[in-house]
Design an enzyme around this catalytic site. Structure first.
Site, PDB file in Angstrom:
ATOM      1  N   HIS A   1      -6.171  -5.587 -10.487  1.00 27.23           N
ATOM      2  CA  HIS A   1      -5.304  -6.327  -9.600  1.00 27.23           C
ATOM      3  C   HIS A   1      -5.439  -7.808 -10.265  1.00 27.23           C
ATOM      4  CE1 HIS A   1      -7.203  -3.620  -7.364  1.00 27.23           C
ATOM      5  NE2 HIS A   1      -6.417  -4.042  -5.856  1.00 27.23           N
TER       6      HIS A   1
ATOM      7  N   GLU B   1       0.522  -1.170  -0.293  1.00 33.28           N
ATOM      8  CA  GLU B   1      -0.055   0.289  -0.201  1.00 33.28           C
ATOM      9  C   GLU B   1       0.949   1.010   0.026  1.00 33.28           C
ATOM     10  OE1 GLU B   1      -3.168  -0.358  -0.919  1.00 33.28           O
ATOM     11  OE2 GLU B   1      -2.998  -2.522  -0.139  1.00 33.28           O
TER      12      GLU B   1
END
Length: 756
Positions: free
Chosen positions: A455, A368
């Site tokens: 993703h 992240e």
């Protein structure tokens, strides 16, 4: 699976100071050679040390600011030097300096005072030599700066897009701003950019960037700016923490990493929360019931990510400006996710199902926070192929941080979220050696990859990184078995994760831009590999092999390489200029060219250019041979037809879901009928070729269908068609007719060519 615990962590200031001293010794001026545990016995890898001159130089906040200011003061001169238009201005985003003094300055652009989305560029200054990498190569121009769609209309469309993504309570954050959109494959357009905030279906905040055409209202981009991952609880074991004394207790504020703070959100979904504190500097007991346990994992993940970028790449924080982000644990209730937000420059973690499985894995944190590194460098747009590369970049550096830390509780591997039991069966979220093992990711690039969720479109780039690091086939690394295939069935020899991560980092920070796609990523990593290891070195060639292993580009053979030249058709009496594309991997060797069978009127220059004006109709078999000064050579043979060729290169815009447009050529002085094998070459730039019908219209009005909405979502038409036009007279006006029969994508006819 059994829950892993860690023991309480006691951190005294004397210990902290000792670690500071140790940390300072690990800051080096070249990408660091392996510190993780060596891989188990596996097939050999290429071993090379990056060139010291191409390594990034550590920049203190003051030096970084000085370079930024220097670039700002010279921005107008740089724009003039690059030949930008009078309406264009450069805005400095970042500056990177190499150890050899080369400076890479990243700019955003404005046009007539409006921000240009997808107009970013990087200027590379090395001595007296300047090169530039652009996100949008075409010249910026728009027919009008007056929008037909109102700002309120743009906000309504943006909120509708957000609702279509099942975002709860979508609301435009502020008035839409007028911009120039240059992020597509076509021309730049006037557009509205909006940011719509709300809450995603799983409870994650939503900051949706929506861009719509200011003339037609067509959606150009919808990209989520809150980047997420998923999981159900992680622990890093017994680890040191950076804490700060406060009164008679301690705060979870890391003095060694710019004062990074870790907060407890106490199950709220907004605000900063409460700074973690403790009375004896012993944090957590290894169980989720102790709220400090998540704080330990969170603080350590931030510290490990900071240290990785600083120790390996001399990067001073996420933005390279010495400023710390902050972290928030215990977000919401039953929130099975974690996310990074550029808007707050912060990292947030949920507690998972039942608020009993904190989302605090080391690779989650590194993944992240690496989104923040991408945002402050290439700024890869979180949509299409660039979005997949954005997501893959975070996976790549998540793996790199794990190997760098080499924790007993979480040794390095090529999985993502391997300890997060989201499916209840202990499987990872993603697999870098064979991405399709997760049931959704792609192993290889294809023309439809940009239509896949980011993703999953990240899969081929993850696969590339694994192949470049470890190589193809079966092998064992840190006790984990892998078996990585290639799209062409040929082997790839790895270069080690340290060199692979150095190549990807330099490509990201120096050569990639906001619109980089997979082909552009290949170019960027080859430029990076040439800088670090030398062009056509074994490491450079391994990069080409790894990309070929995921179906992006070709492998490079040792010796002379001659790019394929297809069969040629040229018009009699029309000038020809064809450059042969050849190079040699033998460093320092020079090339010589020869050709046999060239059509009359054409010659081959010593530099490999075929030029001239054909004088005789007919077809020749041409053989080209390229030889380097070591004696290595390569040859190829192709046909060259000289015929009557007619065409037009006048651009014709194709209205979206509108009437047909035509481009005409007129033939005179020719008797008889056209051929039964009449060929029509068509070059159309369009973002969805399945919208198009393309017809050839003969002089007597007969319509020959060339393309009838085939090709699906692929971009562009670059194709030669053959039709039986023997019933048509040669003389007269021939037309190419193109129509867009569906909404949402636009393009234009670039050129067409008729050989009747």
């Amino acid at each position: 699976m059994p829950q892993r615990h860690h023991t309480p962590v006691r951190r005294r200031r004397a210990t902290a100071l000792a670690l500071v001293a140790l940390g300072s010794l690990l800051v080096v001026t070249t990408p660091r050679i392996a510190t993780a545990a060596p891989a188990d016995a596996t097939p050999a890898k290429h071993h090379a040390v990056p060139r010291a001159g191409a390594a990034p130089t550590f920049l203190s906040p003051a030096k970084h600011a000085a370079l930024i200011e220097e670039a700002r003061s010279g921005a107008a001169g740089t724009a003039k030097r690059l030949g930008l238009g009078a309406e264009e201005k450069l805005l400095v985003k970042d500056v990177v300096k190499d150890a050899d003094g080369t400076v890479h300055t990243r700019y955003d652009r404005t046009y007539a005072g409006l921000p240009v989305l997808g107009g970013d560029l990087v200027v590379h200054d090395k001595g007296n030599r300047t090169t530039v990498t652009k996100a949008h190569a075409a010249r910026l121009t728009v027919p009008s700066l007056s929008p037909k769609l109102s700002a309120s209309g743009a906000a309504d469309k943006a909120e509708a897009v957000s609702r279509g993504r099942e975002v709860k309570g979508p609301e435009a954050e502020s008035e839409p701003r007028l911009v120039i959109w240059a992020g597509g494959s076509g021309r730049s357009v006037l557009a509205w950019e909006s940011e719509v905030r709300g809450v995603q279906e799983d409870g994650t905040p939503s900051e949706l960037q929506v861009v719509v055409d200011a003339t037609t209202g067509k959606r150009l981009l919808a990209a989520e700016k809150v980047h997420t991952g998923t999981g159900t609880g992680q622990f890093v074991g017994e680890v040191p923490l950076g804490t700060t004394p406060s009164g008679s207790g301690y705060q979870l504020t890391d003095p060694d990493r710019a004062g990074h703070k870790t907060y407890d959100l106490n199950q709220r979904t907004s605000g900063t929360g409460t700074l973690f504190t403790d009375d004896n500097d012993v944090w957590g007991d290894g169980t989720p019931s102790d709220r400090q346990t998540a704080g330990v994992d969170v603080a350590y993940g931030a510290a490990a990510t900071w240290d990785f970028y600083k120790e390996v790449f001399d990067r001073n924080g996420i933005r390279n400006d010495g400023v710390a982000a902050y972290s928030r644990a215990h977000y919401g209730n039953n929130y099975v996710n974690a996310f990074w937000q550029d808007s707050c420059f912060c990292m947030t973690y949920g507690d998972g199902e039942g608020d009993n499985h904190p989302l605090t894995a080391l690779d989650v944190a590194a993944h992240e926070m690496s989104h923040g590194v991408t945002a402050s460098t290439a700024g890869l747009i979180y949509s299409g192929e660039s979005g997949g590369l954005n997501e893959a970049t975070s996976d790549i550096f998540a793996a790199a941080v794990e190997f760098h830390e080499n924790l007993p509780a979480d040794p390095g591997d090529y999985f993502v979220g391997e300890k997060i039991d989201i499916n209840g069966d202990g499987t990872p979220l993603r697999y870098m050696d064979k991405p399709s093992r997760d049931g959704a990711s792609r192993d290889y690039w294809s023309s439809t990859l940009g239509n896949v969720d980011v993703h999953y479109s990240s899969g081929p780039a993850n696969h590339f990184f694994y192949l470049l690091s470890e190589g193809s086939g079966a092998r064992t690394v840190n006790g984990v078995d892998y078996d990585s295939p290639t799209s062409d069935g040929l082997p790839v020899t790895g270069v080690g994760i340290e060199n692979a991560q150095a190549i990807w980092y330099r490509a990201l920070t120096t050569y990639m831009t906001s619109t980089t796609d997979y082909a552009g990523a290949r170019t960027a990593t080859l430029s990076a590999a040439a800088d670090l290891f030398g062009a056509y070195s074994p490491t450079y060639l391994a990069v080409t092999d790894a990309w070929a292993g995921i179906n992006v580009g070709d492998r490079v053979a040792l010796g002379v390489n001659l790019a394929p030249t297809g069969d040629q058709i040229s018009g009699i009496g029309q000038a020809v200029d064809l450059r042969l594309d050849a190079f040699t991997t033998n460093n320092g060797a020079t090339l010589s060219y020869e050709a046999t069978g060239l059509p009359d009127g054409l010659t081959l220059s010593p530099e490999g250019r075929i030029t001239g004006t054909p004088t005789t109709l007919g077809t020749s078999e041409v053989t080209v041979t390229v030889t380097d000064s070591t004696g290595a050579s390569a040859s190829q043979t192709f046909d060259w037809r000289i015929a009557y060729v007619y065409g037009s290169s006048t651009r014709v815009d194709i209205p979206d879901n509108g009437p047909a447009v035509e481009s005409a050529v007129t033939i005179t002085g020719r008797e008889g009928n056209a051929s039964a094998t009449t060929t029509v070459y068509v070059n159309i730039v369009h973002t969805y070729r399945g919208d198009l019908t393309v017809d050839l219209v003969g002089p007597d009005g007969t319509v020959y269908s060339l393309l009838n909405r085939s090709g699906g979502s692929a971009d562009n038409v670059d194709q030669t068609f053959t039709v039986d036009a023997s019933a048509q007279p040669l003389e007269g006006t021939w037309k190419l007719r193109v129509r867009d029969r569906a909404a949402a994508d636009v393009g234009y006819l670039a050129r067409w060519q008729l050989t009747p």
